[in-house]
Design an enzyme around this catalytic site. Structure first.
Site, PDB file in Angstrom:
ATOM      1  N   ASN A  12       4.540  -3.945   2.381  1.00 28.66           N
ATOM      2  CA  ASN A  12       3.979  -3.454   3.629  1.00 28.66           C
ATOM      3  C   ASN A  12       3.542  -2.116   3.179  1.00 28.66           C
ATOM      4  O   ASN A  12       4.112  -1.238   3.484  1.00 28.66           O
ATOM      5  CB  ASN A  12       5.078  -3.551   4.721  1.00 28.66           C
ATOM      6  CG  ASN A  12       4.189  -3.170   6.148  1.00 28.66           C
ATOM      7  OD1 ASN A  12       3.075  -2.744   6.090  1.00 28.66           O
ATOM      8  ND2 ASN A  12       4.948  -3.550   7.148  1.00 28.66           N
ATOM      9  N   GLY A  30      -2.992   8.488  13.505  1.00 27.11           N
ATOM     10  CA  GLY A  30      -1.853   9.328  13.418  1.00 27.11           C
ATOM     11  C   GLY A  30      -0.794   8.735  14.530  1.00 27.11           C
ATOM     12  O   GLY A  30       0.341   9.546  14.583  1.00 27.11           O
ATOM     13  N   ILE A  31      -1.073   7.955  15.241  1.00 34.46           N
ATOM     14  CA  ILE A  31       0.027   7.382  16.192  1.00 34.46           C
ATOM     15  C   ILE A  31       1.558   6.920  15.684  1.00 34.46           C
ATOM     16  O   ILE A  31       2.417   7.289  16.263  1.00 34.46           O
ATOM     17  CB  ILE A  31      -0.712   6.342  17.114  1.00 34.46           C
ATOM     18  CG1 ILE A  31      -1.740   6.734  17.757  1.00 34.46           C
ATOM     19  CG2 ILE A  31       0.342   5.490  18.115  1.00 34.46           C
ATOM     20  CD1 ILE A  31      -2.879   5.815  18.455  1.00 34.46           C
ATOM     21  N   GLY A  32       1.352   6.075  14.721  1.00 33.64           N
ATOM     22  CA  GLY A  32       2.767   5.598  14.030  1.00 33.64           C
ATOM     23  C   GLY A  32       3.448   6.892  13.673  1.00 33.64           C
ATOM     24  O   GLY A  32       4.638   7.049  13.831  1.00 33.64           O
ATOM     25  N   TYR A  85       6.352   5.945   6.129  1.00 34.21           N
ATOM     26  CA  TYR A  85       8.015   6.379   6.171  1.00 34.21           C
ATOM     27  C   TYR A  85       7.792   7.497   5.228  1.00 34.21           C
ATOM     28  O   TYR A  85       8.549   8.478   5.423  1.00 34.21           O
ATOM     29  CB  TYR A  85       8.647   5.191   5.956  1.00 34.21           C
ATOM     30  CG  TYR A  85       8.608   4.326   6.821  1.00 34.21           C
ATOM     31  CD1 TYR A  85       8.280   4.272   8.212  1.00 34.21           C
ATOM     32  CD2 TYR A  85       8.647   2.754   6.358  1.00 34.21           C
ATOM     33  CE1 TYR A  85       8.059   3.224   9.325  1.00 34.21           C
ATOM     34  CE2 TYR A  85       8.487   1.745   7.376  1.00 34.21           C
ATOM     35  CZ  TYR A  85       8.405   1.970   8.858  1.00 34.21           C
ATOM     36  OH  TYR A  85       8.152   0.966   9.753  1.00 34.21           O
ATOM     37  N   VAL A  91       1.386  -0.311  16.073  1.00 34.16           N
ATOM     38  CA  VAL A  91       0.348   0.370  16.625  1.00 34.16           C
ATOM     39  C   VAL A  91      -0.819  -0.972  16.702  1.00 34.16           C
ATOM     40  O   VAL A  91      -0.955  -1.619  15.770  1.00 34.16           O
ATOM     41  CB  VAL A  91      -0.172   1.596  15.726  1.00 34.16           C
ATOM     42  CG1 VAL A  91      -1.439   1.996  16.416  1.00 34.16           C
ATOM     43  CG2 VAL A  91       0.883   2.543  15.614  1.00 34.16           C
TER      44      VAL A  91
END
Length: 140
Positions: free
Chosen positions: A114, A85-87, A121, A77
């Site tokens: 990360n 909230g795109i991811g 995830y 992103v």
């Protein structure tokens, strides 16, 4: 604002993804080859009129009688669109693809360092299977 799977008629958008996210431009042939394979997935997210994010992966066929899996290679992103909230929407779209295709799992590789990716995830139900997994790379 939506997730969209690119098809072979979206070659120019695929080239736009490489320009925005990889700082290079793929050839039409490269993008068309990728998008022509039904086992390859390139999803984009448009925020208003802007290309804000993408994710891509591959359906892996099994020969051992088990269900196929999807390997998610990258979710990205653009910085100005992060924390919207795109991811998560891109991840959820890949999860739905797996369910629709009756795949056994979606898997990906990341680094524990990360932290944003790990949090993403985990937020969509991802779990590590083993704490001692090691990834080998063989560059050519």
């Amino acid at each position: 604002m939506s997730v969209y799977r690119l098809t072979k008629s979206d070659t120019d958008i695929g080239i736009e993804v490489t320009r925005l996210f990889f700082d290079r431009e793929a050839t039409k042939q490269d993008v068309n080859n990728f998008l022509s394979d039904e086992n390859n997935y390139l999803l984009i997210y448009r925020y208003k009129d802007d290309l804000a994010g993408f994710a891509y992966g591959f359906e892996l066929q099994r020969f051992d009688g088990r269900k196929n899996m999807i390997y998610l290679h990258q979710v990205e992103v653009l910085p100005k669109f992060r924390q919207l909230g795109i991811g998560k929407e891109l991840m959820e779209a890949f999860i739905e693809i797996c369910k629709d295709k009756n795949c056994s799992r979606l898997f990906l590789i990341t680094n524990k360092s990360n932290e944003q990716a790990v949090a993403l995830y985990n937020s969509v139900g991802g779990r590590t299977l083993h704490d001692d997994d090691v990834v080998y790379s063989f560059p050519f």
